[in-house]
Design a protein around this motif. Sequence first.
Motif, PDB file in Angstrom:
ATOM      1  N   LEU A  44       0.851  -1.180   0.000  1.00  0.00           N
ATOM      2  CA  LEU A  44       0.000   0.000   0.000  1.00  0.00           C
ATOM      3  C   LEU A  44       0.891   1.235   0.000  1.00  0.00           C
ATOM      4  CD1 LEU A  44      -2.782   1.383   0.250  1.00  0.00           C
ATOM      5  CD2 LEU A  44      -2.528   1.164   2.747  1.00  0.00           C
ATOM      6  N   ILE A  45       0.665   2.111  -0.959  1.00  0.00           N
ATOM      7  CA  ILE A  45       1.423   3.356  -1.064  1.00  0.00           C
ATOM      8  C   ILE A  45       0.458   4.505  -0.825  1.00  0.00           C
ATOM      9  CG2 ILE A  45       2.780   4.842  -2.587  1.00  0.00           C
ATOM     10  CD1 ILE A  45       3.471   2.219  -4.156  1.00  0.00           C
ATOM     11  N   GLU A  61      -7.995  10.163   9.586  1.00  0.00           N
ATOM     12  CA  GLU A  61      -9.134   9.265   9.417  1.00  0.00           C
ATOM     13  C   GLU A  61      -9.066   8.523   8.084  1.00  0.00           C
ATOM     14  OE1 GLU A  61     -12.877  11.166  10.250  1.00  0.00           O
ATOM     15  OE2 GLU A  61     -12.090  12.026  12.094  1.00  0.00           O
ATOM     16  N   ARG A  62      -8.698   9.236   7.019  1.00  0.00           N
ATOM     17  CA  ARG A  62      -8.619   8.578   5.718  1.00  0.00           C
ATOM     18  C   ARG A  62      -7.463   7.577   5.686  1.00  0.00           C
ATOM     19  NH1 ARG A  62      -7.487  10.962  -0.252  1.00  0.00           N
ATOM     20  NH2 ARG A  62      -7.461   8.934  -1.260  1.00  0.00           N
ATOM     21  N   VAL A  63      -6.327   7.948   6.282  1.00  0.00           N
ATOM     22  CA  VAL A  63      -5.183   7.024   6.324  1.00  0.00           C
ATOM     23  C   VAL A  63      -5.588   5.739   7.039  1.00  0.00           C
ATOM     24  CG1 VAL A  63      -2.899   6.647   7.334  1.00  0.00           C
ATOM     25  CG2 VAL A  63      -3.385   8.788   6.143  1.00  0.00           C
ATOM     26  N   MET A  73      -5.816   2.084   5.288  1.00  0.00           N
ATOM     27  CA  MET A  73      -4.986   0.990   5.788  1.00  0.00           C
ATOM     28  C   MET A  73      -5.843  -0.218   6.177  1.00  0.00           C
ATOM     29  SD  MET A  73      -2.137   3.138   7.950  1.00  0.00           S
ATOM     30  CE  MET A  73      -1.292   1.710   8.576  1.00  0.00           C
ATOM     31  N   LEU A  74      -6.926   0.036   6.875  1.00  0.00           N
ATOM     32  CA  LEU A  74      -7.808  -1.063   7.277  1.00  0.00           C
ATOM     33  C   LEU A  74      -8.446  -1.733   6.066  1.00  0.00           C
ATOM     34  CD1 LEU A  74      -9.495   0.504  10.431  1.00  0.00           C
ATOM     35  CD2 LEU A  74      -7.833  -1.364  10.371  1.00  0.00           C
ATOM     36  N   ARG A 121      -7.939  -5.646   5.101  1.00  0.00           N
ATOM     37  CA  ARG A 121      -9.119  -6.509   4.922  1.00  0.00           C
ATOM     38  C   ARG A 121      -9.117  -7.149   3.534  1.00  0.00           C
ATOM     39  NH1 ARG A 121     -12.183  -1.893   7.664  1.00  0.00           N
ATOM     40  NH2 ARG A 121     -12.270  -2.582   9.817  1.00  0.00           N
ATOM     41  N   LYS A 122      -8.738  -6.351   2.525  1.00  0.00           N
ATOM     42  CA  LYS A 122      -8.729  -6.865   1.149  1.00  0.00           C
ATOM     43  C   LYS A 122      -7.705  -7.976   0.956  1.00  0.00           C
ATOM     44  CE  LYS A 122      -7.184  -4.417  -2.485  1.00  0.00           C
ATOM     45  NZ  LYS A 122      -7.110  -3.288  -3.420  1.00  0.00           N
ATOM     46  N   ILE A 123      -6.529  -7.830   1.553  1.00  0.00           N
ATOM     47  CA  ILE A 123      -5.494  -8.849   1.348  1.00  0.00           C
ATOM     48  C   ILE A 123      -5.713 -10.082   2.222  1.00  0.00           C
ATOM     49  CG2 ILE A 123      -3.774  -7.220   0.518  1.00  0.00           C
ATOM     50  CD1 ILE A 123      -2.396  -7.406   3.233  1.00  0.00           C
ATOM     51  N   GLN A 124      -6.561  -9.966   3.230  1.00  0.00           N
ATOM     52  CA  GLN A 124      -6.853 -11.120   4.091  1.00  0.00           C
ATOM     53  C   GLN A 124      -7.837 -12.085   3.435  1.00  0.00           C
ATOM     54  OE1 GLN A 124      -8.116  -9.389   7.806  1.00  0.00           O
ATOM     55  NE2 GLN A 124      -6.107  -9.701   8.702  1.00  0.00           N
TER      56      GLN A 124
END
Length: 112
Positions: free
Chosen positions: A52-53, A97-99, A103-104, A108-111
């Motif tokens: 994630l960048i 908040e956006r960061v 990140m979450l 979640r997507k890679i899990q």
Amino acid sequence: MLEPAVLDQYERIIGEADGLAAERCIQIISSKDYTADLKRLAGAEGGDTKVLILHGDSDKGMPYEASGKIVADILGNRADAKIYEKAAHGLYVTHQERVLKDMLDFVRKIQK
């Protein structure tokens, strides 16, 4: 212009930093070419490593084109780059908040 609370936080961080350690960190980061490492990561056969960048479009010290874009280009589909409008180098402070949400969402997507 940054809000006074944000400026206060930056001043606190800088004030607490060890000068020698900060200088050494800059030397290490600016003297190493990470291209080969990134290419190995991008070409890892059978691997599914995702990166994630998060980058601000107003980062004067390290513009996206000179850093995040290069990493994203090398990593190809392994990279998920998000550009934050009107965000500078400390976007983790100014866009907390956006960061956190990005990140979450990424984790979640890679899990899955």
